[in-house]
Design an enzyme around this catalytic site. Structure first.
Site, PDB file in Angstrom:
ATOM      1  CE  LYS A 125      -4.453   0.702   0.034  1.00  0.00           C
ATOM      2  NZ  LYS A 125      -5.543  -0.197  -0.350  1.00  0.00           N
ATOM      3  CG  ASP A 165      -7.236   3.049  -1.153  1.00  0.00           C
ATOM      4  OD1 ASP A 165      -7.589   1.861  -1.128  1.00  0.00           O
ATOM      5  OD2 ASP A 165      -7.483   3.820  -0.201  1.00  0.00           O
ATOM      6  N   GLY A 236     -20.362   6.643   1.838  1.00  0.00           N
ATOM      7  CA  GLY A 236     -19.431   7.052   0.789  1.00  0.00           C
ATOM      8  C   GLY A 236     -20.179   7.412  -0.481  1.00  0.00           C
ATOM      9  N   GLY A 238     -17.945   7.559  -3.517  1.00  0.00           N
ATOM     10  CA  GLY A 238     -16.859   7.435  -4.499  1.00  0.00           C
ATOM     11  C   GLY A 238     -17.072   6.237  -5.394  1.00  0.00           C
ATOM     12  CG  ASN A 239     -14.014   3.416  -7.873  1.00  0.00           C
ATOM     13  OD1 ASN A 239     -13.612   2.500  -7.169  1.00  0.00           O
ATOM     14  ND2 ASN A 239     -14.132   3.363  -9.156  1.00  0.00           N
ATOM     15  CB  ALA A 241     -20.467   4.482  -2.854  1.00  0.00           C
ATOM     16  CD1 TRP A 242     -21.227   5.496 -10.228  1.00  0.00           C
ATOM     17  CD2 TRP A 242     -19.421   4.237 -10.610  1.00  0.00           C
ATOM     18  NE1 TRP A 242     -21.094   5.355 -11.589  1.00  0.00           N
ATOM     19  CE2 TRP A 242     -19.997   4.581 -11.845  1.00  0.00           C
ATOM     20  CE3 TRP A 242     -18.262   3.441 -10.608  1.00  0.00           C
ATOM     21  CZ2 TRP A 242     -19.466   4.158 -13.070  1.00  0.00           C
ATOM     22  CZ3 TRP A 242     -17.726   3.021 -11.816  1.00  0.00           C
ATOM     23  CH2 TRP A 242     -18.321   3.367 -13.023  1.00  0.00           C
TER      24      TRP A 242
HETATM   25  O1  2IT Z   1      -7.987  -1.646  -1.192  1.00  0.00           O
HETATM   26  C1  2IT Z   1      -7.806  -2.146  -2.326  1.00  0.00           C
HETATM   27  O2  2IT Z   1      -7.899  -3.356  -2.522  1.00  0.00           O
HETATM   28  C2  2IT Z   1      -7.465  -1.231  -3.418  1.00  0.00           C
HETATM   29  N1  2IT Z   1      -7.370  -0.041  -3.182  1.00  0.00           N
HETATM   30  C3  2IT Z   1      -7.234  -1.752  -4.793  1.00  0.00           C
HETATM   31  C4  2IT Z   1      -5.817  -2.183  -4.971  1.00  0.00           C
HETATM   32  C5  2IT Z   1      -5.449  -2.574  -6.382  1.00  0.00           C
HETATM   33  O3  2IT Z   1      -4.269  -2.901  -6.573  1.00  0.00           O
HETATM   34  O4  2IT Z   1      -6.295  -2.559  -7.283  1.00  0.00           O
END
Ligand code: 2IT
Length: 445
Positions: A125, A165, A236, A238-239, A241-242
């Protein structure tokens, strides 16, 4: 023999002031400690000490110029947690709340989540305390460029493959990828979530929300139930929730809430039209981090400064940020008759609220299982990039669906108790752990 309390005390001593990391590790260790203590190979190879220590951590300075010509300084990170199963893989979070402890918790979770997908991906991450709220397009571009100028030293298509993210969507991925390419002169799958015209996988933007809904569909089926007609609260906008609201509609359920830092939208008619879904995307792209304009635009109720957990519903999907649902919320939800909890954000529920749901035998899908669809399609994007081909949306969706069903079934296999109640938290942790731990053992130290 491992003892939970002494192991955790030692972990806290070595990772001071990182409460989210400690919380994430504790939940996993509680689930797996019996499995570990039953296997001498795990004990004498010190698997728990090794699996809770990140392989390496990069922290770097990110300097960029704002629209007033002033130099701004942020801190950037990449936590490469574990690569036993494949190249490091995991998103980048740009959010004011980001600290090293946050990214260690997310990298740790990612390791087990990626294991559950069955795709060859390690866990990582990264991100920054850069706050995209209120930033202009040009400021975001300049920040991404500076961030990648440092990050590119540590990543590569076979080494470490970042993605989005919170605060990092297709636009930011584009700027990051552009800078990587400018410096390294190569077009590779070094980052996922790319635009569909330049190597991105179809269905990647929808994948986390779709995957969570597929997972929920398996959970309700396992209870001889159906998503049809279910009332759902989502947080949320964002992506994630969408994707979730779109798939919920397709499967006959009704989502009545979305939320932002400013409060929540209560839409009794359901967030179930393409106009509403498109508007969510516009809201997110505006970078204002408020959801009230949605209520104004569609003339529905807005409840300021509150979370949506006070609304009586059958199912909840926290889709925003860690620890967004606490014990009080859990008690309110249960009193209002909630039947299923699908933690779609990473560690969206506090430890005590998770325990509360489990004690009350509420089917509870933990984040590392329920939200794995996003990274799963990232893995499929890596495959397509490596093969230099593009799959159709249908091909990707079928694979995503089958991965989510598989994850659900692994949780059932490892998490079913004597009374038949499936503890998905335990199931996900054991299934995710075994694969990583066995690979580490087979690869030596
Ligand atoms: O929390 C997650 O699994 C993500 N933000 C996606 C990570 C990814 O490499 O697609």
């Amino acid at each position: 023999m491992y003892k939970l309390d002494s192991f955790m005390a030692d972990l806290e001593r070595r990772n001071p002031a990182e409460p989210e990391f400690i919380q994430a590790v504790r939940e996993v260790i509680e689930s797996i400690i019996d499995v570990v203590n039953d296997n001498p190979a795990y004990i004498h190879t010190k698997i728990l000490e090794r699996i809770t220590e990140p392989d390496r951590i990069f922290s770097f300075k990110v300097e960029w110029e704002d629209d007033n010509g002033e130099i701004q300084i942020n801190r950037g990170y990449r936590v490469q947690f574990n690569n036993a199963l494949g190249p490091y893989k995991g998103g980048l979070r740009f959010h004011s709340s980001v600290s090293l402890g946050t990214l260690k918790f997310l990298g740790f979770e990612q390791t087990f989540k990626n294991s559950l997908t069955t795709l060859p991906m390690g866990g990582a991450k990264g991100g920054s305390d850069f706050n995209p709220k209120g930033k202009s397009e040009n400021e975001i571009l300049r920040f991404c460029r500076s961030y990648m100028t440092e990050l590119q030293k540590y990543i590569g298509p076979q080494t470490d493959v970042p993605a989005g993210d919170m605060g990092v969507g297709t636009r930011e991925i584009g700027y990051l990828y552009g800078q990587y390419k400018r410096i390294n002169s190569e077009n590779t799958g070094v980052i996922t979530g790319k635009g569909r015209g330049w190597g991105g996988s179809l269905v990647r933007p929808e994948a986390t929300g779709f995957g969570a809904m597929y997972f929920a569909d398996e959970m309700v089926k396992a209870n001889n139930d159906t998503l049809e007609g279910k009332r759902i609260a989502i947080s949320g906008f964002g992506n994630v929730a969408w994707g979730a609201v779109m798939k919920a509609s397709a499967l006959g359920a009704k989502v009545v809430t979305i939320s932002g830092p400013d409060g929540y939208v209560l839409d009794e008619s359901g967030i179930n039209t393409p106009e509403k879904w498109d508007y969510m995307l516009q809201l997110r792209a505006s970078n204002n981090d408020v959801v009230k304009p949605f209520a104004d635009r569609f003339k529905v109720q807005f409840v300021p400064k509150k979370k949506p957990w006070e609304v009586p519903v059958d199912m909840v999907f926290p889709c925003a940020i860690q620890n967004e649902l606490n014990l009080e919320d859990a008690k309110t939800l249960l009193a209002n008759g909630v039947k299923y909890v699908i933690e779609t954000s990473n560690m969206g529920c506090t430890a005590d609220s998770t325990i509360f749901f489990l004690e009350h035998k509420i089917p509870f899908g933990p984040g590392k299982a329920a939200n794995a669809g996003g990274v799963a399609v990232s893995g499929l994007e890596m495959t397509q990039n490596a093969m230099m081909i593009n799959w159709t949306a249908e091909e990707v969706d079928v694979k995503l669906h089958s991965i989510m069903k598989n994850i659900h079934d692994s949780c059932v296999t490892e998490g079913t108790g004597k009374d038949g109640y499936v503890n998905y938290v335990k199931g996900a942790n054991i299934a995710g752990f075994k694969k990583v731990a066995n690979a580490m053992l087979e690869q030596g130290y």
